[in-house]
Write an enzyme that holds these catalytic residues in place. Sequence first.
Site, short mmCIF file in Angstrom:
data_model
loop_
_atom_site.label_atom_id
_atom_site.label_comp_id
_atom_site.label_asym_id
_atom_site.label_seq_id
_atom_site.Cartn_x
_atom_site.Cartn_y
_atom_site.Cartn_z
N ILE A 1 0.83 -1.64 -0.21
CA ILE A 1 -0.46 0.23 0.11
C ILE A 1 0.89 1.11 0.09
CG2 ILE A 1 -1.37 1.51 1.49
CD1 ILE A 1 -2.47 -0.99 2.54
N ASP B 1 15.02 3.71 9.52
CA ASP B 1 14.74 2.96 10.63
C ASP B 1 13.47 3.36 11.60
OD1 ASP B 1 14.27 0.95 12.54
OD2 ASP B 1 16.39 0.15 12.49
N SER C 1 -7.08 -0.25 9.77
CA SER C 1 -8.26 -1.34 9.11
C SER C 1 -9.36 -0.82 10.27
CB SER C 1 -7.43 -2.35 9.14
OG SER C 1 -7.27 -3.35 10.24
N TYR D 1 -2.80 -6.60 17.39
CA TYR D 1 -3.10 -5.49 15.93
C TYR D 1 -4.33 -5.02 16.10
CZ TYR D 1 -4.79 -5.57 11.48
OH TYR D 1 -4.82 -4.40 10.32
N LYS E 1 -4.53 -0.72 15.64
CA LYS E 1 -5.55 -0.46 14.80
C LYS E 1 -6.58 0.54 15.30
CE LYS E 1 -3.09 -1.84 11.17
NZ LYS E 1 -2.15 -0.90 10.50
N THR F 1 -1.83 -6.76 -1.73
CA THR F 1 -0.38 -6.60 -1.81
C THR F 1 0.31 -7.67 -1.89
OG1 THR F 1 -0.09 -7.16 0.61
CG2 THR F 1 -0.62 -5.44 0.54
#
Length: 329
Positions: free
Chosen positions: A18, A72, A159, A171, A175, A206
């Site tokens: 993305i 980084d 997301s 996760y 988000k 992706t």
Amino acid sequence: MAPLSGKVCIVTGATRGIGKGIALQLAEKGAKVYITGRTLDPPKDSSIGGSLRDTAREIEARGGTCIPVQCDHSNDKDIEQLFETVKRENDGRLDILVNNAYSAVNAIFSSMGKPFYEQPTSMWDTVNNVGLRNHYICSVLASRLMVPRKQGLIVNISSAGGLRYLFNAAYGIGKEACDRMAADCGFELRKQNVAFVSLWPGAVGTETVLDKFGGGAADTIDSENVPQRYQDKKKMLELFQKGETPEFAGQCIAALASDPDVMPMSGKILTTFDLGQKYGLQDAPGHAPMDMRSIKLGLLQGGYTWIAALTPGFVRVPKWLLSLGGNKF
């Protein structure tokens, strides 16, 4: 004149996926785009490839302007140096920041189905150091350039995992925090005419996701910790193959950045489907953004095919009702 001519942008994590798609679209629309990532040259041992030089070459082949910066995003000094470079080379100007850098995809797939207490405690940092903490730091540094000029757009790539369980606990926590970051930072930036939004793409094909679901596509992930609709790898592969291309989110962000009336959207969660409808955007042939509010789609994913067949495609879940899906009260 290109709609973003003269604009200065930063897209983090743009070696592939993305991030690369967004960088391609912003540059194609005339912006000067700084792209970041850890990999400057193409890796020799990767089946999916991807590097800053690869992205830069593709942008330049389309006639765009690109400055690759090896960075980084777990290193604060690297991040500070990035923004100092942009400030120095553009007389303090920065118009668009896209927080996309993420380093947890492999860890998430390798731990799929394991509850959080059986995963190493380092999973939190793996998922949320670059994917959340870094977004905040980049947003602070970007705002310091945008506020004096009273204009700018910051986008967190988030997301639907911020609303309902998806992949793993770390996760979803990260988000939802990205969404809240857009809301709270957007609130404080509103008087400065700087917009901050959280963008939810749908299923995006992706390179990494197609590779992960394509490996042993007939297999099924059997775990009570993975929602049923995500367990069939073959169906998931088909979903992502027909979903959005990585460049569709870039089209949406370019349209937002070109909209003189973007401020009423600041602090909110926006989906690529809704933005595509609002601005009349079209993805590549054979691909379509996922309408997360479609009742028909929800019924199909839940296996209720006969009810879905009777449900008109235009019937959608209201946003207020969708928000109740978070089940926090």
